[in-house]
Structures are given as structure tokens and as C-alpha cells.
Design a protein around this motif. Structure first.
Motif, PDB file in Angstrom:
ATOM      1  N   TRP A 102      57.015  -3.226  31.376  1.00  0.00           N
ATOM      2  CA  TRP A 102      55.724  -2.817  30.801  1.00  0.00           C
ATOM      3  C   TRP A 102      54.838  -4.023  30.522  1.00  0.00           C
ATOM      4  N   HIS A 103      55.448  -5.124  30.074  1.00  0.00           N
ATOM      5  CA  HIS A 103      54.666  -6.314  29.732  1.00  0.00           C
ATOM      6  C   HIS A 103      54.109  -7.011  30.971  1.00  0.00           C
ATOM      7  N   PRO A 112      47.601  -5.120  30.877  1.00  0.00           N
ATOM      8  CA  PRO A 112      47.467  -4.483  29.562  1.00  0.00           C
ATOM      9  C   PRO A 112      46.178  -3.691  29.408  1.00  0.00           C
ATOM     10  N   ASN A 153      48.164   1.854  30.282  1.00  0.00           N
ATOM     11  CA  ASN A 153      48.253   3.158  29.647  1.00  0.00           C
ATOM     12  C   ASN A 153      47.409   4.199  30.379  1.00  0.00           C
ATOM     13  N   ARG A 158      58.651 -10.807  21.654  1.00  0.00           N
ATOM     14  CA  ARG A 158      57.915  -9.827  20.874  1.00  0.00           C
ATOM     15  C   ARG A 158      58.919  -8.999  20.068  1.00  0.00           C
ATOM     16  N   TRP A 165      57.564  -3.305  20.459  1.00  0.00           N
ATOM     17  CA  TRP A 165      56.128  -3.605  20.503  1.00  0.00           C
ATOM     18  C   TRP A 165      55.362  -2.614  21.374  1.00  0.00           C
ATOM     19  N   PHE A 166      56.019  -2.105  22.410  1.00  0.00           N
ATOM     20  CA  PHE A 166      55.321  -1.213  23.342  1.00  0.00           C
ATOM     21  C   PHE A 166      55.111   0.178  22.750  1.00  0.00           C
ATOM     22  N   ASP A 223      51.708  -0.210  21.480  1.00  0.00           N
ATOM     23  CA  ASP A 223      50.789  -0.317  22.615  1.00  0.00           C
ATOM     24  C   ASP A 223      50.467   1.061  23.179  1.00  0.00           C
ATOM     25  N   ASP A 272      48.716   3.346  20.327  1.00  0.00           N
ATOM     26  CA  ASP A 272      47.350   2.904  20.007  1.00  0.00           C
ATOM     27  C   ASP A 272      46.357   3.176  21.127  1.00  0.00           C
ATOM     28  N   SER A 273      46.864   3.473  22.331  1.00  0.00           N
ATOM     29  CA  SER A 273      45.937   3.811  23.428  1.00  0.00           C
ATOM     30  C   SER A 273      45.205   5.112  23.139  1.00  0.00           C
TER      31      SER A 273
END
Length: 245
Positions: free
Chosen positions: A105-106, A110, A114, A160, A164-165, A168, A171-172
Motif C-alpha cells: 500500500w505504501h 498516496p 484510495n 510507520r 497506519w494504513f 489512510d 480518512d479518505s
């Protein structure tokens, strides 16, 4: 950077720890059964593919690095392999019912990952993103290895947080029912196996050859110093999300 690992495509599959079969059961339960099709993004040499195939869904793997994709296709001839970055991949008309991404994903853009994932899914479709965090069971071993890395290369790369994802994706604002499922297990490695694992990490692959050798020698001496075995505290986080119907 997403094609960094092609250099170690031959070793990657053997050096990296596999995934718990409980991940598949968590995906199946969240989705409400076996999806009609599954796309894996950033499949690499197929460590997660091997596990995801047990879902029983027809699979397509999207992998940008041709070297990794060749290994993947040879290992799993039953899987359709598309050698293209996710940012250039075109989903089938109507989308797919499930999209998975393991430890990649990282590496996705970014600004778009999403939205592209959302657009690739059918309404009600499942997004499953998961990744390992490599910690150590024994705090003394963790401290010794951190010191070994820093002695060879003071410029260290910081991890991280485990999940953390989750933030991510949540929050999208695109997905519903975003949840994290943690898994944890102990993985013992001898000195050679640990060095081989380190050789597949992106910070190590970014180093020049001479510095790579210094790092491997330093961490090898550290593991030898406490008996020739280090036990990983392998923390895997699965984040599940749904495109609203």
C-alpha cells in the motif's frame, strides 16, 4: 521505488515470512463468503497470493516489476498476471468484488490509491490491505540489532505505526465499515535466515553494495552474539473496508 525488489526476486519468496491463514478467514467473513473474483495489487512473487488462493476466487495479480511478475507467473500458472503499475491498470467493466494489497500500500501513489481502489470495486465490494511489522520477542535482541544497524549505517529508516494504513483508508472518506484486525506470531530465524530477510528490505536495497555488506556483517554478528537465533515478533495488521452499495 515499487520496482526496487526485482533485484532480489529469486530470494524474496523464500526469505520473507508467509501469512497466517486466519487472514483469509477474516476476509471471507467480512465479505460474507467467497468473492466472485479477487484482484491482488502489488503481488510481488506471490507470498500473499499463495494464501489468497485458498479463498477459492478466480485471481488477477497486478505487479509492476517484470522480474517479480515472471517469478509470480511461474509459481502460480492458474493466476492471471498483469505486469503494469496499479496507477495504469484498468479494472474490468463494472469493477471487481474484492481487491487485496499485501505489504504494498505504501508503494502506491498516496494521492490516488484510495480513489483508484474505490473505483475498481463493485458497489459493496471489499478492500483488504495487510502488512507485517517486524519486531522482536526479546527486548534485548531488539536493542542489540538496532545498535548493529546504526553502527553500520547511522542513517536509519524509521517504521510507520503498525496500522497506519487504517487511518489512510478511513480518512479518505470513501469507504464504509473500516476496521483493523491484528495478528501476531513468533517466527524464529537463524543468523543466515535473518541476514537473508534483511537483504530483501527496501532500506537495504537502497544502500550501495559495500554498505550492504557492512550491515549484514553487523546484524549477523549481533544474532551470533545471542546464540545464533533471533525470534521475530511478527505483527500483521489486516484493514478491511467496503465500497458503499
Amino acid at each position: 521505488m515499487s520496482q526496487l525488489f526485482g533485484e532480489v526476486a529469486g530470494d524474496y519468496h523464500e526469505a520473507r515470512p508467509d501469512y497466517s491463514p486466519e487472514i483469509v478467514e477474516a476476509i471471507r467473513a467480512y465479505h460474507g463468503g467467497t468473492p466472485g473474483a479477487l484482484v491482488e495489487v502489488g503481488a510481488g512473487t506471490g507470498l500473499a497470493t499463495q494464501m489468497l488462493l485458498t479463498l477459492g476466487a478466480p485471481m488477477t495479480c497486478v505487479e509492476p516489476d517484470r522480474r517479480m511478475a515472471r517469478v509470480l507467473a511461474a509459481r502460480f500458472p492458474e493466476v492471471e498476471v498483469v505486469t503494469v503499475p496499479f496507477e495504469e491498470w484498468t479494472p474490468p467493466p463494472g469493477g471487481v468484488p474484492a481487491l487485496a494489497c499485501a505489504l504494498a500500500w505504501h508503494w502506491l501513489d498516496p494521492a490516488t490509491r484510495n480513489r483508484r481502489s474505490y473505483d475498481a470495486l463493485t458497489p459493496g465490494g471489499t478492500l483488504a490491505v495487510f502488512a507485517h511489522r517486524y519486531a522482536y520477542v526479546d527486548p534485548a535482541h531488539a536493542a542489540a540489532l538496532e545498535a548493529a544497524f546504526e553502527s553500520a549505517d547511522p542513517q536509519q529508516f524509521r517504521d510507520r505505526s503498525d496500522d497506519w494504513f487504517h487511518a489512510d483508508i478511513a480518512d479518505s472518506g470513501l469507504f464504509a465499515d473500516v476496521r483493523s484486525v491484528p495478528f501476531r506470531r513468533a517466527v524464529p530465524l537463524d543468523t543466515a535466515a535473518y541476514q537473508r530477510l534483511v537483504s530483501t528490505f527496501s532500506p537495504q536495497l537502497r544502500r550501495p553494495p559495500e554498505l550492504r555488506e557492512r550491515v549484514l556483517a553487523a546484524v549477523g554478528a549481533a544474532v551470533d552474539g545471542f546464540g545464533g537465533t533471533v525470534v521475530l515478533d511478527l505483527r500483521t495488521t489486516l484493514v478491511l473496508a467496503r465500497r458503499p452499495a
